[in-house]
Motif scaffolding. Sequence first.
Motif, PDB file in Angstrom:
ATOM      1  N   LEU A 129     -56.034  25.037 -63.207  1.00 45.82           N
ATOM      2  CA  LEU A 129     -57.313  25.047 -62.502  1.00 45.82           C
ATOM      3  C   LEU A 129     -57.057  24.916 -61.011  1.00 45.82           C
ATOM      4  N   LEU A 130     -57.745  25.726 -60.238  1.00 45.17           N
ATOM      5  CA  LEU A 130     -57.629  25.668 -58.785  1.00 45.17           C
ATOM      6  C   LEU A 130     -59.002  25.337 -58.214  1.00 45.17           C
ATOM      7  N   LEU A 131     -59.121  24.124 -57.677  1.00 42.10           N
ATOM      8  CA  LEU A 131     -60.351  23.673 -57.036  1.00 42.10           C
ATOM      9  C   LEU A 131     -60.139  23.701 -55.529  1.00 42.10           C
ATOM     10  N   TYR A 132     -61.165  24.052 -54.784  1.00 37.28           N
ATOM     11  CA  TYR A 132     -60.998  24.233 -53.345  1.00 37.28           C
ATOM     12  C   TYR A 132     -62.338  24.029 -52.655  1.00 37.28           C
ATOM     13  N   THR A 133     -62.292  23.881 -51.350  1.00 36.06           N
ATOM     14  CA  THR A 133     -63.512  23.780 -50.549  1.00 36.06           C
ATOM     15  C   THR A 133     -63.703  25.079 -49.769  1.00 36.06           C
ATOM     16  N   ASP A 134     -64.878  25.226 -49.184  1.00 36.25           N
ATOM     17  CA  ASP A 134     -65.169  26.498 -48.517  1.00 36.25           C
ATOM     18  C   ASP A 134     -64.333  26.710 -47.261  1.00 36.25           C
ATOM     19  N   GLY A 135     -63.684  25.643 -46.769  1.00 38.97           N
ATOM     20  CA  GLY A 135     -62.796  25.818 -45.631  1.00 38.97           C
ATOM     21  C   GLY A 135     -61.612  26.710 -45.939  1.00 38.97           C
ATOM     22  N   VAL A 136     -61.284  26.855 -47.235  1.00 37.89           N
ATOM     23  CA  VAL A 136     -60.184  27.730 -47.641  1.00 37.89           C
ATOM     24  C   VAL A 136     -60.639  29.184 -47.661  1.00 37.89           C
ATOM     25  N   ILE A 137     -61.708  29.457 -48.385  1.00 35.67           N
ATOM     26  CA  ILE A 137     -62.137  30.851 -48.548  1.00 35.67           C
ATOM     27  C   ILE A 137     -62.848  31.390 -47.313  1.00 35.67           C
ATOM     28  N   GLU A 138     -63.277  30.501 -46.413  1.00 35.50           N
ATOM     29  CA  GLU A 138     -63.923  30.956 -45.182  1.00 35.50           C
ATOM     30  C   GLU A 138     -62.979  30.941 -43.985  1.00 35.50           C
ATOM     31  N   ALA A 139     -61.702  30.652 -44.238  1.00 33.49           N
ATOM     32  CA  ALA A 139     -60.712  30.714 -43.157  1.00 33.49           C
ATOM     33  C   ALA A 139     -60.549  32.170 -42.726  1.00 33.49           C
ATOM     34  N   ARG A 140     -60.653  32.410 -41.438  1.00 33.66           N
ATOM     35  CA  ARG A 140     -60.635  33.780 -40.925  1.00 33.66           C
ATOM     36  C   ARG A 140     -59.309  34.104 -40.248  1.00 33.66           C
ATOM     37  N   SER A 141     -58.920  35.340 -40.392  1.00 33.17           N
ATOM     38  CA  SER A 141     -57.761  35.852 -39.670  1.00 33.17           C
ATOM     39  C   SER A 141     -58.177  36.160 -38.234  1.00 33.17           C
ATOM     40  N   PRO A 142     -57.220  36.415 -37.333  1.00 33.51           N
ATOM     41  CA  PRO A 142     -57.602  36.796 -35.961  1.00 33.51           C
ATOM     42  C   PRO A 142     -58.527  38.007 -35.916  1.00 33.51           C
ATOM     43  N   ALA A 143     -58.455  38.864 -36.943  1.00 32.42           N
ATOM     44  CA  ALA A 143     -59.329  40.038 -36.987  1.00 32.42           C
ATOM     45  C   ALA A 143     -60.690  39.729 -37.592  1.00 32.42           C
ATOM     46  N   GLY A 144     -60.879  38.487 -38.082  1.00 32.56           N
ATOM     47  CA  GLY A 144     -62.171  38.094 -38.631  1.00 32.56           C
ATOM     48  C   GLY A 144     -62.281  38.205 -40.136  1.00 32.56           C
ATOM     49  N   ALA A 145     -61.198  38.533 -40.847  1.00 31.61           N
ATOM     50  CA  ALA A 145     -61.249  38.685 -42.300  1.00 31.61           C
ATOM     51  C   ALA A 145     -61.132  37.320 -42.979  1.00 31.61           C
ATOM     52  N   PHE A 146     -61.954  37.100 -44.024  1.00 35.49           N
ATOM     53  CA  PHE A 146     -61.880  35.865 -44.790  1.00 35.49           C
ATOM     54  C   PHE A 146     -60.609  35.840 -45.641  1.00 35.49           C
ATOM     55  N   TYR A 147     -60.175  34.626 -45.974  1.00 38.64           N
ATOM     56  CA  TYR A 147     -58.973  34.491 -46.792  1.00 38.64           C
ATOM     57  C   TYR A 147     -59.297  34.837 -48.245  1.00 38.64           C
ATOM     58  N   PRO A 148     -58.646  35.847 -48.830  1.00 37.92           N
ATOM     59  CA  PRO A 148     -58.939  36.263 -50.212  1.00 37.92           C
ATOM     60  C   PRO A 148     -58.179  35.398 -51.220  1.00 37.92           C
ATOM     61  N   LEU A 149     -58.671  34.210 -51.479  1.00 38.90           N
ATOM     62  CA  LEU A 149     -57.939  33.240 -52.290  1.00 38.90           C
ATOM     63  C   LEU A 149     -57.625  33.769 -53.684  1.00 38.90           C
ATOM     64  N   ALA A 150     -58.640  34.250 -54.406  1.00 42.09           N
ATOM     65  CA  ALA A 150     -58.414  34.706 -55.781  1.00 42.09           C
ATOM     66  C   ALA A 150     -57.401  35.845 -55.830  1.00 42.09           C
ATOM     67  N   GLU A 151     -57.494  36.751 -54.891  1.00 35.56           N
ATOM     68  CA  GLU A 151     -56.564  37.887 -54.859  1.00 35.56           C
ATOM     69  C   GLU A 151     -55.138  37.430 -54.580  1.00 35.56           C
ATOM     70  N   ARG A 152     -54.977  36.491 -53.657  1.00 36.16           N
ATOM     71  CA  ARG A 152     -53.637  36.023 -53.309  1.00 36.16           C
ATOM     72  C   ARG A 152     -53.035  35.193 -54.436  1.00 36.16           C
ATOM     73  N   VAL A 153     -53.862  34.355 -55.054  1.00 35.68           N
ATOM     74  CA  VAL A 153     -53.357  33.489 -56.120  1.00 35.68           C
ATOM     75  C   VAL A 153     -52.815  34.310 -57.282  1.00 35.68           C
ATOM     76  N   ALA A 154     -53.459  35.424 -57.579  1.00 34.60           N
ATOM     77  CA  ALA A 154     -53.014  36.261 -58.689  1.00 34.60           C
ATOM     78  C   ALA A 154     -51.607  36.803 -58.468  1.00 34.60           C
ATOM     79  N   ALA A 155     -51.176  36.874 -57.215  1.00 34.19           N
ATOM     80  CA  ALA A 155     -49.854  37.427 -56.914  1.00 34.19           C
ATOM     81  C   ALA A 155     -48.775  36.357 -56.795  1.00 34.19           C
ATOM     82  N   PHE A 156     -49.170  35.075 -56.805  1.00 33.79           N
ATOM     83  CA  PHE A 156     -48.197  34.002 -56.637  1.00 33.79           C
ATOM     84  C   PHE A 156     -47.668  33.528 -57.983  1.00 33.79           C
ATOM     85  N   PRO A 157     -46.403  33.083 -58.041  1.00 33.49           N
ATOM     86  CA  PRO A 157     -45.886  32.479 -59.279  1.00 33.49           C
ATOM     87  C   PRO A 157     -46.542  31.126 -59.519  1.00 33.49           C
ATOM     88  N   THR A 158     -46.773  30.808 -60.783  1.00 33.27           N
ATOM     89  CA  THR A 158     -47.428  29.545 -61.137  1.00 33.27           C
ATOM     90  C   THR A 158     -46.507  28.687 -61.991  1.00 33.27           C
TER      91      THR A 158
END
Length: 401
Positions: free
Chosen positions: A308-337
């Motif tokens: 289970l991955l619990l998080y606050t909105d500060g994670v998913i609303e973190a912006r890149s210098p270009a203004g893109a939100f952090y795609p948590l679910a997409e990135r997590v799927a690519a990481f080893p667990t």
Amino acid sequence: MGDVGVRRVSVDRLVEQSSGRELVAIPLALIVVITVVDIHSPTDIHLGPLLVIAPALTASFAGPRLTAAVGALAVAAQVFIAVFHGGLTTANHIAQIIALCVLSSLVVFVCHVQERRARELSRARSVAETAQRVLLRPPPRRIGPLRVAWLYLAAEDETQIGGDLFAVARAQDASTRVIIGDVRGKGLASIGEASVVLGAFREGAPRYATLPELVAALEVSVGRDLDDVADTRDDPGEHFITALVLDIPDDDTQIELINCGHPPPLLLRDQKVTVLQARHPVPPLGMCSLPASSHRPDSFGFEVGDVLLLYTDGVIEARSPAGAFYPLAERVAAFPTSSPDTLLHHIHDDLLAHVGDRPADDAALLIIELTASHHLHRPHFTRTVDGHHRLPKSPSQPTDH
């Protein structure tokens, strides 16, 4: 934990002192070079004023005492140059000596102010670290059949603490209660509101038999105490806390959760990520007071090996210098667990790389894995990886099994 912090500060000071002793050779060599070149130059060429570079350079890596010593050597070199040229009493050399004394004194004063500011900042960070341990009480790495890893990034770098919150506690019926929440606002102003929720959760988690009763008790506590601790002077707007409260049984494949306006958790199973959307969400804590009968928990499957991955909105609303939100679910799927710690370190590094610095809002992550073995609850404080944010022990360190 306190001893570790003291030893870390002591080592840092030794490293800084060692580096300062090595770097001081540069301004000393500069004084020698300027002096030698000046005394071998024609009398109409004056290089003495360049000696002020030596104390100014020293102030960039040393304290006021060493800077003052280098400044005194620079003044002595200027006097030597004047004597060598036979003009110690000339207005030109006297003016150069006085100017060098004044500038060196100014550099030493600025260095003293900077050192005092650094000490104050160090004390503030030490207090913030202590407050973080007292308020958040880092969850144990093993509790019941669960393995836990967590991350906290405060928006205010000097504080290391803010309005995001999480806690893990054992219930009386062989289950584990978990909460993660986010106070409206960020930084130091939201600490009081976070403390209300955490205190109510720790008191109620082992007391109430059902999750709806626990959430109703949290609502009552927040409604009673929020006005007393909220920063209504600087932030007169509405105050509330989004929260996600879970009950994870030891010997069942179903977990219950009540979502109080919080971002939904992610379930990782066989490298697939599922968003656990609540079918019966309720308003954030502090918005209204609902009886326990109004809270209907949602059930989801949670089997051995699931994460289970619990998080606050500060994670998913973190912006890149270009203004893109952090795609948590997409990135997590690519990481080893392979373990919660491994996954957490991947997310931490990737999140900081995404934003380029640190998130603009407080951010918290709580990763929970269900294992086949049980472990008695013994609180365990995690190490500090750096001076700005807190992480669990790295995967290379021994873990409990």
